[in-house]
Write a protein that holds these residues in place. Structure first.
Motif, short mmCIF file in Angstrom:
data_model
loop_
_atom_site.label_atom_id
_atom_site.label_comp_id
_atom_site.label_asym_id
_atom_site.label_seq_id
_atom_site.Cartn_x
_atom_site.Cartn_y
_atom_site.Cartn_z
N LEU A 97 0.83 -1.20 0.00
CA LEU A 97 0.00 0.00 0.00
C LEU A 97 0.86 1.26 0.00
O LEU A 97 0.63 2.19 -0.80
N ILE A 98 1.87 1.30 0.87
CA ILE A 98 2.74 2.48 0.95
C ILE A 98 3.52 2.66 -0.35
O ILE A 98 3.63 3.77 -0.88
N THR A 99 4.04 1.56 -0.89
CA THR A 99 4.79 1.63 -2.14
C THR A 99 3.92 2.14 -3.28
O THR A 99 4.34 3.00 -4.07
N ALA A 100 2.69 1.61 -3.37
CA ALA A 100 1.79 2.03 -4.44
C ALA A 100 1.39 3.50 -4.27
O ALA A 100 1.27 4.23 -5.26
N ALA A 101 1.20 3.95 -3.03
CA ALA A 101 0.84 5.34 -2.80
C ALA A 101 1.98 6.28 -3.19
O ALA A 101 1.75 7.35 -3.78
N VAL A 102 3.21 5.90 -2.87
CA VAL A 102 4.37 6.72 -3.27
C VAL A 102 4.48 6.75 -4.79
O VAL A 102 4.71 7.81 -5.40
#
Length: 230
Positions: free
Chosen positions: A89-94
């Motif tokens: 989730l964090i990777t995709a948001a970045v």
């Protein structure tokens, strides 16, 4: 599974439950920031189609169609994954924020249009990963209330943020507005990623692997971040 009986104070109980679970609270906060400032595509894409590339409704439709292609691809990839991790989730948001900034700087229409495909893919990844992780991590007795809160934040953010991003886009230009939305998404993802890592007893480690720099989270008491390549 028995259905939870209705009663007074269930909403407050659901809010207290989410407040006591960082793994639920912070993804909802992240989606709130993204839904409010970064997911306002009707504002951004119409401004680019009209003001930046001087196109018509067909150009606006092209942008939306290419985003839809990316969203379908993201949904198919999500269906292949067996789990939904907060790290994804964090990777995709970045990545989502970075793609918005890249699209904002695109000098040509065809470059902007091509970026809509991966942008749609990562936006669907954020949506599906958040939805899945919340449902899998929530007690069934309060799952409905947690998901209602998530949907309220996710869907309610866009109408709240639309006047703000509309004013920024109208005052400073479509490129500035789109880049600002991407910067907010990236910043929120980075900060919340660090908060979740700290809550999970992790720390950021930087090292080398096979001659390349690698950044990852490791347990706080890990004696060595990354082993150097042999």
């Amino acid at each position: 599974m028995e259905r939870a009986p209705r009663g007074k104070g269930q909403l407050r109980e659901g809010l207290r439950y989410v407040a006591g679970r960082p793994d639920l609270l912070w993804p909802i906060v992240l989606v709130g920031f993204m839904g409010t400032f970064a997911f306002n595509f009707p504002v951004y894409l119409s401004a680019f189609a009209d003001d930046v590339f001087h196109g018509d409704a067909g150009v606006y439709s092209l942008f939306n169609t290419l985003m839809a292609v990316g969203s379908v691809s993201g949904a198919l990839l999500a269906a292949r994954r067996g789990t939904a991790r907060l790290r994804l989730l964090i990777t995709a948001a970045v990545a989502f924020g970075a793609l918005e900034i890249l699209a904002a700087a695109s000098p040509e229409l065809w470059m902007f249009a091509l970026i809509m495909v991966p942008l749609g893919l990562v936006s669907m990844t954020v949506n599906v990963t958040t939805n899945t992780s919340l449902q899998m991590s929530t007690d069934p007795a309060v799952r409905g209330r947690v998901m209602a809160l998530y949907m309220m934040v996710f869907l309610g953010g866009a109408p709240v943020g639309a006047p703000i991003v509309g004013w920024v886009t109208d005052t400073y230009g479509a490129r500035v507005g789109f880049a600002a939305g991407g910067a907010i998404a990236m910043t929120a993802a980075a900060v919340i990623g660090l908060v979740l890592a700290r809550a999970g007893g992790l720390r950021l480690a930087v090292g080398w692997h096979r001659g390349h720099p690698v950044v990852r989270f490791v347990p706080r008491d890990h004696p060595k971040a990354l082993a150097p390549a042999a």
